[in-house]
Design a protein around this motif. Sequence first.
Motif, PDB file in Angstrom:
ATOM      1  N   TRP A   1       9.698  19.197 -98.891  1.00  0.00           N
ATOM      2  CA  TRP A   1       9.053  19.857-100.035  1.00  0.00           C
ATOM      3  C   TRP A   1       8.238  18.858-100.848  1.00  0.00           C
ATOM      4  O   TRP A   1       7.106  19.162-101.256  1.00  0.00           O
ATOM      5  CB  TRP A   1      10.100  20.519-100.947  1.00  0.00           C
ATOM      6  N   LEU A   2       8.786  17.683-101.083  1.00  0.00           N
ATOM      7  CA  LEU A   2       8.037  16.662-101.828  1.00  0.00           C
ATOM      8  C   LEU A   2       6.757  16.274-101.091  1.00  0.00           C
ATOM      9  O   LEU A   2       5.698  16.092-101.710  1.00  0.00           O
ATOM     10  CB  LEU A   2       8.916  15.431-102.049  1.00  0.00           C
ATOM     11  N   GLN A   3       6.841  16.164 -99.764  1.00  0.00           N
ATOM     12  CA  GLN A   3       5.639  15.872 -98.986  1.00  0.00           C
ATOM     13  C   GLN A   3       4.624  17.005 -99.123  1.00  0.00           C
ATOM     14  O   GLN A   3       3.413  16.767 -99.250  1.00  0.00           O
ATOM     15  CB  GLN A   3       5.990  15.663 -97.515  1.00  0.00           C
ATOM     16  N   ALA A   4       5.120  18.237 -99.128  1.00  0.00           N
ATOM     17  CA  ALA A   4       4.229  19.385 -99.289  1.00  0.00           C
ATOM     18  C   ALA A   4       3.527  19.359-100.636  1.00  0.00           C
ATOM     19  O   ALA A   4       2.329  19.657-100.739  1.00  0.00           O
ATOM     20  CB  ALA A   4       5.015  20.689 -99.139  1.00  0.00           C
TER      21      ALA A   4
ATOM     22  N   ASP B   1      20.120  26.390-100.888  1.00  0.00           N
ATOM     23  CA  ASP B   1      19.683  25.808-102.154  1.00  0.00           C
ATOM     24  C   ASP B   1      18.588  26.698-102.749  1.00  0.00           C
ATOM     25  O   ASP B   1      17.420  26.614-102.373  1.00  0.00           O
ATOM     26  CB  ASP B   1      19.169  24.389-101.920  1.00  0.00           C
ATOM     27  N   LYS B   2      18.967  27.542-103.718  1.00  0.00           N
ATOM     28  CA  LYS B   2      18.012  28.494-104.279  1.00  0.00           C
ATOM     29  C   LYS B   2      16.864  27.805-105.003  1.00  0.00           C
ATOM     30  O   LYS B   2      15.728  28.297-104.992  1.00  0.00           O
ATOM     31  CB  LYS B   2      18.726  29.460-105.228  1.00  0.00           C
ATOM     32  N   ALA B   3      17.158  26.684-105.649  1.00  0.00           N
ATOM     33  CA  ALA B   3      16.098  25.960-106.357  1.00  0.00           C
ATOM     34  C   ALA B   3      15.029  25.497-105.382  1.00  0.00           C
ATOM     35  O   ALA B   3      13.823  25.632-105.644  1.00  0.00           O
ATOM     36  CB  ALA B   3      16.684  24.770-107.114  1.00  0.00           C
TER      37      ALA B   3
ATOM     38  N   ASN C   1      11.140  26.745-105.043  1.00  0.00           N
ATOM     39  CA  ASN C   1      10.057  25.749-105.080  1.00  0.00           C
ATOM     40  C   ASN C   1       9.147  25.873-103.865  1.00  0.00           C
ATOM     41  O   ASN C   1       7.921  25.745-103.972  1.00  0.00           O
ATOM     42  CB  ASN C   1      10.646  24.344-105.134  1.00  0.00           C
ATOM     43  N   CYS C   2       9.752  26.098-102.699  1.00  0.00           N
ATOM     44  CA  CYS C   2       8.955  26.200-101.472  1.00  0.00           C
ATOM     45  C   CYS C   2       8.075  27.449-101.479  1.00  0.00           C
ATOM     46  O   CYS C   2       6.890  27.387-101.126  1.00  0.00           O
ATOM     47  CB  CYS C   2       9.878  26.223-100.256  1.00  0.00           C
ATOM     48  N   ILE C   3       8.647  28.574-101.895  1.00  0.00           N
ATOM     49  CA  ILE C   3       7.868  29.817-101.936  1.00  0.00           C
ATOM     50  C   ILE C   3       6.740  29.700-102.962  1.00  0.00           C
ATOM     51  O   ILE C   3       5.600  30.110-102.711  1.00  0.00           O
ATOM     52  CB  ILE C   3       8.781  31.011-102.252  1.00  0.00           C
ATOM     53  N   ASP C   4       7.068  29.134-104.126  1.00  0.00           N
ATOM     54  CA  ASP C   4       6.065  28.901-105.158  1.00  0.00           C
ATOM     55  C   ASP C   4       4.957  27.998-104.626  1.00  0.00           C
ATOM     56  O   ASP C   4       3.758  28.247-104.854  1.00  0.00           O
ATOM     57  CB  ASP C   4       6.749  28.273-106.367  1.00  0.00           C
ATOM     58  N   SER C   5       5.333  26.934-103.921  1.00  0.00           N
ATOM     59  CA  SER C   5       4.335  26.013-103.361  1.00  0.00           C
ATOM     60  C   SER C   5       3.493  26.685-102.284  1.00  0.00           C
ATOM     61  O   SER C   5       2.312  26.350-102.117  1.00  0.00           O
ATOM     62  CB  SER C   5       5.035  24.771-102.797  1.00  0.00           C
TER      63      SER C   5
END
Length: 240
Positions: free
Chosen positions: A90-93, A119-121, A125-129
């Motif tokens: 996710w951070l790389q994304a 991990d819901k957080a 974050n992934c869907i938002d990104s």
Amino acid sequence: REDQARYRKLSRRAAAWCRKRQSGGVVWQVEAVYHALLAEEKGVEQAFINLGVEWLNRFQYATLEALIRSLLNVIQAGRLAERVSAWAWWLQARLDVIYSRNREAKAALDNALAIDFGDKALIANCIDSMGDVHVGLSEFPQARRRYEEALPIYRDIGNRVGEANCINALGYVHVRLSELPQARRRYEEALPIYRDIGERLGEANCIQVLGDMHVSFDGPNHLKLVKLVEALPYFCEHRA
């Protein structure tokens, strides 16, 4: 691969050695985190996530990417915990989105979401990104669906920053789709959340955009001027 216990022991020694030299620059800090993760030190997973988000928020993109790039090789070799692997993707994304590498960002997010550990957080974050990726590709209906999917997850876990940012992003998408009444409602919805949590820059952005909304709806430029004057102290404070 052949002697994992010894590998972790050597990694602990390397992490300790690098930590003693962290005052010499961020390179040593990156190396210390890298080896601590390989050593599976207690508490290092959350420390890595916190540090990665901190570097992201402080615009230390080169430092963060140096760490993530070094981790991806061992992630692909299956040597890191699932939680670390997913957050690293996710951070790389996020870095890919920032640098307009939208195709690479989507691939990284797919990799993060494929690691299912509840991990819901991270899921939010992934869907938002993913929504941000669609915006970068000018795919605004798809972006809207992603933001609308992430929003209830942020609300469910009580992440008010994520909630406000998601609503704000929906406002931007409505603007790009020329849906100005819906856009104004979204910005008016995000504004009190930003105020409540003390996110001054988000608050200022909403006020400024609402000034633009008044021009579109109401015509007279003095209404926009009122909103811009209202927003100005926030921007000056942030830049200071």
